[in-house]
Design an enzyme around this catalytic site. Structure first.
Site, mmCIF file in Angstrom:
data_model
loop_
_atom_site.group_PDB
_atom_site.id
_atom_site.type_symbol
_atom_site.label_atom_id
_atom_site.label_comp_id
_atom_site.label_asym_id
_atom_site.label_seq_id
_atom_site.Cartn_x
_atom_site.Cartn_y
_atom_site.Cartn_z
ATOM 1 N N ASP A 215 0.832 -1.202 0.000
ATOM 2 C CA ASP A 215 0.000 0.000 0.000
ATOM 3 C C ASP A 215 0.871 1.258 0.000
ATOM 4 O OD1 ASP A 215 -2.780 0.997 0.360
ATOM 5 O OD2 ASP A 215 -1.975 1.855 2.203
ATOM 6 N N HIS A 349 -10.320 -1.531 -5.541
ATOM 7 C CA HIS A 349 -11.251 -1.079 -4.501
ATOM 8 C C HIS A 349 -11.273 0.438 -4.333
ATOM 9 C CE1 HIS A 349 -7.323 -1.035 -2.791
ATOM 10 N NE2 HIS A 349 -7.762 -0.405 -1.730
ATOM 11 N N ASP A 350 -10.368 1.146 -5.024
ATOM 12 C CA ASP A 350 -10.355 2.612 -4.952
ATOM 13 C C ASP A 350 -10.935 3.249 -6.212
ATOM 14 O OD1 ASP A 350 -9.071 2.576 -2.481
ATOM 15 O OD2 ASP A 350 -7.063 2.757 -3.349
HETATM 16 O O1 ISL Z 1 -8.398 6.582 -3.727
HETATM 17 C C1 ISL Z 1 -7.881 7.548 -3.246
HETATM 18 C C2 ISL Z 1 -8.663 8.628 -2.623
HETATM 19 O O2 ISL Z 1 -10.034 8.362 -2.677
HETATM 20 C C3 ISL Z 1 -6.412 7.625 -3.229
HETATM 21 O O3 ISL Z 1 -5.908 8.835 -2.815
HETATM 22 C C4 ISL Z 1 -5.926 6.508 -2.330
HETATM 23 O O4 ISL Z 1 -6.228 6.812 -1.017
HETATM 24 C C5 ISL Z 1 -4.469 6.316 -2.502
HETATM 25 O O5 ISL Z 1 -4.331 5.798 -3.745
HETATM 26 C C6 ISL Z 1 -3.897 5.327 -1.494
HETATM 27 O O6 ISL Z 1 -4.657 4.166 -1.455
HETATM 28 C C7 ISL Z 1 -4.349 3.163 -0.544
HETATM 29 O O7 ISL Z 1 -4.111 3.643 0.763
HETATM 30 C C8 ISL Z 1 -5.223 4.266 1.408
HETATM 31 C C9 ISL Z 1 -6.480 3.420 1.353
HETATM 32 O O8 ISL Z 1 -7.576 4.191 1.735
HETATM 33 C C10 ISL Z 1 -6.737 2.877 -0.035
HETATM 34 O O9 ISL Z 1 -7.846 2.031 -0.027
HETATM 35 C C11 ISL Z 1 -5.485 2.172 -0.459
HETATM 36 O O10 ISL Z 1 -5.622 1.531 -1.687
HETATM 37 C C12 ISL Z 1 -4.788 4.464 2.820
HETATM 38 O O11 ISL Z 1 -4.264 3.263 3.321
#
Ligand code: ISL
Length: 585
Positions: A215, A349-350
């Site tokens: 991550d 999932h994002d």
């Molecule tokens: O999807 C985003 C905002 O809505 C991005 O900024 C995302 O948070 C970023 O890509 C990092 O993502 C990862 O770390 C985050 C988590 O919320 C995400 O689900 C994960 O994929 C924090 O751990």
């Protein structure tokens, strides 16, 4: 397979050829009717996953957590969140995955941990606690006229608002680039790094995992001194955190150290793969060069960020197909002729559902544009990732009121916009339009296993699912119906994945990618090579009939796969959203 000396990237590896299916545990399958997906639920569906032609699963965070950010806020790396089951349930899942001949990848969330983690609790307790330096504690810059402490710098959180939270225990702020209770770990502190490796990595390597999705892999080395960011966004006092946190001076050193930890820890010779979420790296080839021993491959965001403002993801901006094509190609062009490696993905999932963003999710074209996206994904170089539901041609939910959104990112920004501009402002209208297309919630609705069962078979009929179902399960988007329908998106994915396996030299490892008609805003057409073979793709990303041209005037084309059943492979005219793959000579 022979490896071309001019293309070291084609050196075969299991993790290059594998197709990885991403599972969001909360929403995959509930085995005990508490409304939350769980480990046993995943175990019960492994045959389904294998049947797709997939050979690796990546399970999103399932560790103990207060769930401020759906498990990306870990409070204990060595324990499964009780709602997802026990550690034994997880070990069984890993074991069965292996017995079915598949690999298991787990998520590694190590830029930050939950403020409920024992490390943070100790660190917060006093300024002299031995773990104080494991997090970024800073005194306020000053106090405003109401006596409110001012954050130490102007960094904005990725989820909106300041990146700092004030803690009254010691009257200092801690840095948290994401949600308020996701405190950033201080990687400058060696003891802290070692503890992270041991707990989050070592524990799971000892339990047989085959790799990690890392991550926020570009964020561990912060800009020394945590200075104010220059002003990039004139409209805001707070500035995007990337300048101070992304690709910092020690980031490659940290990844090398982590890689070495993994290598030393594994005693049975299995080759661990890592995929880093790097977002916008300028040095992707460095991160993934085999000779540098950092990470195996990475996720870039260019192609999923098109159409969104760099300052605020929910501000939609216009984009052209050309722009998108170039962004997609930048995911793998950098590996050509190097020893680096790439990924290909379009959902996770994002991200919202790809058909709603890049295809046409109307009843008329959903099926065919979903298949077109499958054709594109399956023909690109790099390790292929599929996100749960993508194989069904899932689409965004429609017309949901704000109350049905769940994501912390949406909720935080909604609160800020409401406070600053009001419920009926034009800013709010724009935001609501943005989330209807871009919200992460679109990916997080429970997996639809059937049409007839209440709750789509995700959980028992009397249970209350933790999140609303996308109503599309009643319109044919579900596993049961699609499995029986030869013309479904699901069955097309199976065929496309089979074609990818059978033609892996060209499809997985193909190099020297060239666009044909790059300027076209309807056609996505390209060639790629492997030794004397050429793959040619002609994909119509428009709802209009479109003519394509062969790579060369005298090319002879032999048809491999297309997304229309009644295809006339000799014709140079593509129907709306039609795509075809050919060998070209
Ligand atoms: O999807 C985003 C905002 O809505 C991005 O900024 C995302 O948070 C970023 O890509 C990092 O993502 C990862 O770390 C985050 C988590 O919320 C995400 O689900 C994960 O994929 C924090 O751990």
């Amino acid at each position: 397979m022979t490896i071309s000396s001019e293309h070291p990237e084609t050196e075969p590896k299991w993790w290059k050829e594998t197709t990885i299916y991403q599972i969001y545990p909360a929403s995959f399958k509930d085995s005990n009717n508490d409304g939350w997906g769980d480990m046993k639920g995943i175990t019960s569906k492994l045959e389904y996953i294998k049947g797709l032609g997939v050979d690796t699963i990546w399970v999103c965070p399932f560790y103990d957590s207060p769930q401020d950010d759906m498990g990306y806020d870990v409070s204990n790396y060595e324990k499964v969140w009780p709602r997802y089951g026990t550690n034994e349930d997880c070990f069984e899942l890993i074991d069965k995955t292996h017995k079915l001949g598949m690999k298991f990848i787990t998520d590694l969330v190590i830029n930050h941990c939950s403020t409920e983690h024992a490390w943070f609790k100790e660190s917060r307790s006093s300024k002299t606690n031995p773990k104080r330096d494991w997090f970024f504690w800073r005194a306020p810059k000053g106090y405003d006229e109401h006596g409110k402490p001012i954050p130490p710098n102007n960094w904005k959180s990725f989820f909106g608002g300041s990146a700092w939270t004030f803690d009254e225990t010691t009257n200092e702020f801690y840095l948290r680039l994401f949600a308020s209770r996701q405190a950033d770990l201080n990687w400058e502190n060696e003891e802290c790094r070692k503890a992270i490796y041991e707990s989050a990595v070592g524990f799971w390597l000892d339990h047989g995992v085959d790799g990690f999705r890392i991550d926020t892999a570009g964020l561990y080395s912060k800009r020394p001194g945590l200075p104010d960011s220059p002003i990039f966004d004139e409209s805001s006092e707070l500035q995007h955190p990337n300048w101070g946190s992304h690709n910092g001076p020690r980031i490659h050193e940290f990844h090398q150290e982590l890689h070495k930890f993994m290598k030393d820890r594994v005693k049975d010779g299995r080759e661990i793969m890592t995929v880093g979420e790097v977002a916008h790296g300028s040095d992707n080839a460095l991160y993934t060069s085999a000779a540098r021993y950092e990470i195996s491959e990475l996720f870039s965001f260019g192609h999923v960020d098109v159409g969104t403002s760099p300052f605020f993801r929910y501000n939609k901006v216009p984009f052209s197909l050309k722009q998108w094509k170039e962004a997609i190609a930048s995911n793998f062009l950098f590996i050509n002729g190097t020893d680096s490696w790439a990924t290909t993905y379009i959902e996770n999932h994002d991200q919202p559902r790809s058909i709603s963003r890049f295809g046409d999710d109307s009843p008329k074209y959903r099926n065919v544009s979903g298949k077109l996206l499958a054709l594109l994904e399956c023909s690109l170089t790099g390790t292929l990732y599929i996100y749960q539901g993508q194989e069904l041609g899932q689409v965004n939910f429609k017309d949901w009121p704000i109350e049905k959104y769940e994501d912390v990112d949406v909720k935080t920004n909604y609160g800020i916009i409401k406070r600053e501009f009001g419920e009926n402002s034009k800013e709010m209208k724009k935001f609501l339009e943005g989330i209807a297309l871009i919200s992460r919630d679109h990916a997080r609705t429970p997996m639809p296993w059937s049409r007839e069962e209440t709750n789509a078979g995700f959980t028992g009929p009397d249970a209350k699912p933790w999140y609303f179902l996308n109503e599309s399960f009643q319109q044919g988007i579900n596993v049961e119906e699609e499995s029986k329908d030869g013309a479904s998106v699901l069955n097309f994915w199976k065929r496309a994945l089979q074609a990818r396996r059978e033609n892996k030299e060209l499809m997985v490892y193909g190099y020297d990618f060239q666009f044909i008609d790059l300027e076209s805003n309807k056609l996505f057409s390209f060639t790629k090579e492997y030794e004397s073979k050429t793959l040619f793709a002609a994909l119509n990303f428009s709802g209009e009939q479109t003519e394509f041209r062969a790579p060369k005037e005298d090319s002879s084309l032999s048809f491999v796969l297309g997304n229309y059943d009644d295809v006339d492979a000799s014709s140079r005219v593509l129907k709306p959203w039609e795509g075809r793959l050919y060998y070209a000579n």
